[in-house]
Structures are given as C-alpha cells and as structure tokens.
Design a protein around this motif. Structure first.
Motif, PDB file in Angstrom:
ATOM      1  N   LYS A 143     -12.021  -3.262   2.444  1.00 41.66           N
ATOM      2  CA  LYS A 143     -11.683  -4.332   2.744  1.00 41.66           C
ATOM      3  C   LYS A 143     -11.543  -5.531   3.919  1.00 41.66           C
ATOM      4  N   HIS A 144     -12.165  -6.329   3.540  1.00 43.58           N
ATOM      5  CA  HIS A 144     -12.889  -7.457   4.693  1.00 43.58           C
ATOM      6  C   HIS A 144     -12.031  -8.440   5.495  1.00 43.58           C
ATOM      7  N   GLY A 145     -12.281  -8.462   6.531  1.00 43.24           N
ATOM      8  CA  GLY A 145     -11.172  -9.208   7.453  1.00 43.24           C
ATOM      9  C   GLY A 145     -11.483  -9.168   8.888  1.00 43.24           C
ATOM     10  N   GLY A 146      -9.904  -9.794   9.827  1.00 46.33           N
ATOM     11  CA  GLY A 146     -10.423  -9.418  10.987  1.00 46.33           C
ATOM     12  C   GLY A 146     -10.146  -8.364  11.743  1.00 46.33           C
ATOM     13  N   PHE A 147     -11.071  -8.098  13.030  1.00 48.75           N
ATOM     14  CA  PHE A 147     -11.100  -6.667  13.438  1.00 48.75           C
ATOM     15  C   PHE A 147      -9.344  -6.116  13.420  1.00 48.75           C
ATOM     16  N   ASP A 148      -8.706  -7.570  14.433  1.00 45.63           N
ATOM     17  CA  ASP A 148      -7.378  -6.442  14.616  1.00 45.63           C
ATOM     18  C   ASP A 148      -6.564  -6.264  13.334  1.00 45.63           C
TER      19      ASP A 148
END
Length: 93
Positions: free
Chosen positions: A69-74
């Motif tokens: 998965k790719h995305g923001g840290f939170d």
C-alpha cells in the motif's frame, strides 16, 4: 449582420493543495504465517481484492517483501499496527 462581442475573462483562482509525504507499507516474509492468513489480512486490513492480495503474498514469499500500500503515514500506521496484531511483520517506510 449581427456579431456577438468577444468577452475575455481574467480571474485569479486560489488553488489549495494538500501535500502529503507518500510512504510505503511493506510486508515481510516469515516461516510462520500461511498464504491464506496473509491473503485474508491484506483483504481485511488493506482493502485488497482477492487477486491483488494473492499476488502480493506470492511476491512476499519469493522476494522476501512487498509494498502492499502507498499513502500518508497516518493512514498506513494504523494498517501496519493491524497487520502486526495478526502476527505478520510490516513497516511503514
């Protein structure tokens, strides 16, 4: 002959952009968890389709790890914790 006047509009537009630091959620291979367990985890936690979860699991097995998965840290930190809770090694990088 009647012509329509040409009207030029010049507007200032304010564009708000939110920049996020895109991270990767990486799952690692181990000798403990079954293919079925990892596949079910990726479906439940990451929202993968069954085919995508199976492909990621094969990559984890044969390459030792896979970015699932790719995305923001939170967003990814919560998923990483849920994966850990199921006994699977993962990191957000």
């Amino acid at each position: 002959m009647q012509t329509k006047p040409q009207i030029d509009y010049d507007e200032d537009v304010l564009v708000l952009e939110e920049t996020i630091d895109v991270r990767d959620l990486i799952v690692y291979n181990d000798d403990v968890n079954t293919f079925e367990h990892v596949i079910k985890t990726l479906i439940d936690v990451c929202g993968h389709e069954p085919e995508q979860a199976e492909q990621c699991t094969l990559l984890i097995h044969y390459r030792g790890q896979c970015t699932v998965k790719h995305g923001g840290f939170d967003e990814l930190a919560g998923m990483c914790t849920a994966i850990h809770d199921r006994g699977i090694s993962a990191d957000v990088l």
